[in-house]
Write an enzyme that holds these catalytic residues in place. Sequence first.
Site: not given
Ligand code: NAI
Length: 271
Positions: A157, A167
Amino acid sequence: RGKRAFIAGIADDNGYGWAIAKSLAAAGAEILVGTWVPVRTKYLETSLRRGKFDESRVLPDGSLMEITKVYPLDAVFDCPEDVPEDEVAESVKQDFGTIDILVHSLANGPEVSKPILETSRNGYLAAISASSYSFVSLLKHFIPIMNPGGSTISLTYIASEKIIPGYGGGMSSAKAALESDTKVLAFEAGRKHNVRVNTISAGPLRSRAAKAIGFIDMMIDYSLENAPLQKELTADEVGNAAAFLASPLASAITELSFTLIMVLMRWELES
Ligand code: NAI
């Protein structure tokens, strides 16, 4: 044979991981998923079985995305009942032998809503552990079972490079580490194993994790106003970029931070 992908960090059908899985499935890849234990794994399996996600499983050709297997995975592993990365990699090896594509779509920062000046050492280290080291560790354990020519992708990000107030909790630091590691890991994985390492810098999406941060609507509005493309980014667009980076079409692309809807940050002046 089609490519086999392992995607770490799918908990439901809202996040980037799900969209990436769909784009890879549409391109013919077999999908394996790693989900945070214990509640989320059960929830995902049960929801898939009961058809809760059927609508969002539909692929462009009308068929439904199949998820071959869901593995419990804890990227931090601090309770005995959690499953660490080495065990997951070992299970995948026993079940399938090798994989071609590894996707890291997970992050966690317990103090994300606090400014970095108010973040505790533990909160900061937890963000780095779950969001940055988790990729190093995942790669370390999966690389021995990756076929040469394989591709790995994480999600980052823009807060790594520009000030995005809100953030917090060391998450901006964690993304900066992830991007720097992308370069060093691309070198090491490329030289040793002929595996590519890239990261996608995605625009804001209303995922479960993003809603927890608490200012996602503001991020989306800000992007709409300031990004070169004035549209709301969809998860599918990130999924398609990931499918390209994972495919042989990107066979010479590594060490890259790929930006989707770059936001030129005037935010720091306005807030
Ligand atoms: P999401 O909630 O769908 O995915 C995050 C995942 O991380 C979840 O499945 C959660 O269970 C998992 N997680 C957290 N801690 C964990 C651990 N200790 N062990 C295993 N799994 C764990 O949300 P999102 O937003 O799709 O996130 C996916 C990636 O995208 C992340 O790296 C996030 O930082 C990145 N991202 C998201 C943005 C947004 O606006 N949603 C923007 C840019 C990047």
